[in-house]
Design an enzyme around this catalytic site. Sequence first.
Site, PDB file in Angstrom:
ATOM      1  N   HIS A  24     -13.640   7.962  68.030  1.00  6.33           N
ATOM      2  CA  HIS A  24     -13.486   6.645  67.402  1.00  6.33           C
ATOM      3  C   HIS A  24     -12.007   6.268  67.275  1.00  6.33           C
ATOM      4  O   HIS A  24     -11.630   5.123  67.477  1.00  6.33           O
ATOM      5  CB  HIS A  24     -14.160   6.637  66.024  1.00  6.33           C
ATOM      6  CG  HIS A  24     -15.648   6.832  66.109  1.00  6.33           C
ATOM      7  ND1 HIS A  24     -16.542   5.805  66.017  1.00  6.33           N
ATOM      8  CD2 HIS A  24     -16.391   7.943  66.326  1.00  6.33           C
ATOM      9  CE1 HIS A  24     -17.779   6.263  66.171  1.00  6.33           C
ATOM     10  NE2 HIS A  24     -17.707   7.569  66.348  1.00  6.33           N
ATOM     11  N   ASP A 120     -14.671  -0.274  62.732  1.00 12.09           N
ATOM     12  CA  ASP A 120     -15.500   0.578  63.573  1.00 12.09           C
ATOM     13  C   ASP A 120     -16.966   0.270  63.290  1.00 12.09           C
ATOM     14  O   ASP A 120     -17.342  -0.039  62.165  1.00 12.09           O
ATOM     15  CB  ASP A 120     -15.199   2.041  63.223  1.00 12.09           C
ATOM     16  CG  ASP A 120     -15.884   3.004  64.164  1.00 12.09           C
ATOM     17  OD1 ASP A 120     -15.214   3.493  65.076  1.00 12.09           O
ATOM     18  OD2 ASP A 120     -17.093   3.270  64.002  1.00 12.09           O
TER      19      ASP A 120
HETATM   20  N1  UDP Z   1     -22.735   4.231  66.158  1.00 13.92           N
HETATM   21  C1  UDP Z   1     -23.455   3.147  65.821  1.00 13.92           C
HETATM   22  N2  UDP Z   1     -23.749   2.953  64.501  1.00 13.92           N
HETATM   23  C2  UDP Z   1     -23.384   3.825  63.552  1.00 13.92           C
HETATM   24  C3  UDP Z   1     -22.640   4.953  63.913  1.00 13.92           C
HETATM   25  C4  UDP Z   1     -22.341   5.136  65.235  1.00 13.92           C
HETATM   26  O1  UDP Z   1     -23.806   2.335  66.665  1.00 13.92           O
HETATM   27  O2  UDP Z   1     -23.712   3.598  62.391  1.00 13.92           O
HETATM   28  C5  UDP Z   1     -22.502   4.416  67.564  1.00 13.92           C
HETATM   29  C6  UDP Z   1     -21.315   5.265  67.916  1.00 13.92           C
HETATM   30  O3  UDP Z   1     -20.217   4.458  68.253  1.00 13.92           O
HETATM   31  C7  UDP Z   1     -21.818   5.995  69.133  1.00 13.92           C
HETATM   32  C8  UDP Z   1     -23.299   6.025  69.013  1.00 13.92           C
HETATM   33  O4  UDP Z   1     -23.633   5.145  67.978  1.00 13.92           O
HETATM   34  O5  UDP Z   1     -21.572   5.239  70.240  1.00 13.92           O
HETATM   35  C9  UDP Z   1     -23.826   7.405  68.768  1.00 13.92           C
HETATM   36  O6  UDP Z   1     -23.115   7.975  67.706  1.00 13.92           O
HETATM   37  P1  UDP Z   1     -22.740   9.491  67.708  1.00 13.92           P
HETATM   38  O7  UDP Z   1     -22.326   9.840  66.333  1.00 13.92           O
HETATM   39  O8  UDP Z   1     -23.838  10.240  68.346  1.00 13.92           O
HETATM   40  O9  UDP Z   1     -21.482   9.507  68.678  1.00 13.92           O
HETATM   41  P2  UDP Z   1     -19.981   9.772  68.260  1.00 13.92           P
HETATM   42  O10 UDP Z   1     -19.796   9.136  66.902  1.00 13.92           O
HETATM   43  O11 UDP Z   1     -19.841  11.262  68.248  1.00 13.92           O
HETATM   44  O12 UDP Z   1     -19.166   9.106  69.322  1.00 13.92           O
END
Ligand code: UDP
Length: 469
Positions: A24, A120
């Site tokens: 992120h 984010d």
């Molecule tokens: N994500 C999302 N909503 C959330 C948290 C994360 O859409 O509340 C997105 C995040 O950007 C990622 C995906 O969902 O692309 C899967 O998240 P994960 O935690 O598995 O991936 P990471 O955070 O490790 O990149």
Amino acid sequence: MPTSGGRTGDRPHVILLPSAGMGHLVPFSRLAVALSSGHGCDVSVVAVLPTVSAAESRHLQGLLDASPAVRRLDLHLAPFDESEFPGADPFFLRFEAMRRSAPLLGPLLADTGASALVTDIALASVVIPVAKEIHLPCYVLFTASAAMLSFCAYFPTYLDTNAGRVVGDVDIPGVYRIPKASIPQALHDPNHLFTRQFVANGQDLAKADGVLVNTFDALELEAVTALRQGSVAAGFPPVFSVGPLVTVNLPAGEAAKESGNDYMYWLDAQPAQSVVYVSFGSRKAISRDQVRELAIGLEASGQPFLWVVKSTVVDRDDSAELSELLGEGFLERVQGQGFVTKAWVEQEEVLKHESIGLFISHCGWNSVTEAAASGVPVLAWPRFGDQRVNAGVVARGGLGVWVERWSWEGEEDVVSGEEIAEKVKAVMADETVRKKAASVGEAAVKEFADGGTSYRSLTEFVRRCRDLA
Ligand code: UDP
Ligand code: UDP
């Protein structure tokens, strides 16, 4: 002349709010540099303290040292009792701690004279109301693929129509079907902490003033178009595809060499497009048994390889010895053929090195965008979270190949060294794979450069920030 609120002339002041994890932070810091150096913005980055990993602390400091124009705003998290979620992933816990601290943002942002906030995705549903309260336009940076963004936007509707049944294939209107097996593990459990955050964020995306996504039209036209047309979710805000976000003016290999990294010198000595680069991201991703088989496979492939091994989720906990992880005698046997390290490598620079011929990747989205920006073919081995969806983008978009039956976290199967070696040899010998990846690379560079679609998207975002300010 700076104005009282901290803006300079008519330069918009954009505040960036990343969440936890390198996956992120990295795209946020690239966006910070693109906005401040290429698009005439004043930029502040919110540093959420304390950070989870050492890599995050170093990266944040590196950004501020290299870009004096980027300012820092410190947000100290409110106390949070982690024992409420025993055994939860430390990064998911951090998302939760940050979400609960969202009310602290109001006072932090109130006197900054900001034109817009970019949050984010993991914090979207709690940050958008805080921004609205102080009349600050609020955008979301989606740090993964447009396919994943469309999934995130549609999933709440899917759950409503699915009426409590188990999660199956999800057919995203106007995009494509995401098979059940590709859906992030946590989302099969409606009560999982991540599912609750994910659904709340997906529902509230429509309340944002716009969504920036780190992809480019040539790679994911279907998903980007469907989102823009409102096919995925009615009333979806404007979508700005601004990727692949890259580190601007990256001197090929020089930064890594300056920090005394031997692997860059090792790469210099390898033939062009011969090296298999292996990395499963910034955190542990494969079991110890699988690490051993991968070692056997790389050795048997006969190709030179650079392998970044991580053995824990949080780097500060990592004390395992490489020789113990890889098996007796392995490091001695592959001397000359392979370079194995547990250290942090400058991956963007590695992928730009002409010796790299293939990237065995877990398909964290930043890794995919970095491979795309360098035109390096990917052998996708997704393990967790959104990585199978991303691997699907890799295969569809011609950036590489994906062996779908290779294991996924929670599945017990270990892929044999022999199978890995055969696949590596086959992909390395496939001229079509190489050519297609190179043409994705050309499109990526063109779209991010001045005048390309991603550049124009970012320009339009900045124009809106200026007009709304
Ligand atoms: N994500 C999302 N909503 C959330 C948290 C994360 O859409 O509340 C997105 C995040 O950007 C990622 C995906 O969902 O692309 C899967 O998240 P994960 O935690 O598995 O991936 P990471 O955070 O490790 O990149
Ligand atoms: N990365 C790096 N060196 C390493 C490990 C990771 O530079 O030794 C960078 C990588 O280039 C990418 C980020 O860390 O920019 C990891 O993000 P990604 O989305 O690929 O995977 P995640 O670690 O979030 O699963």
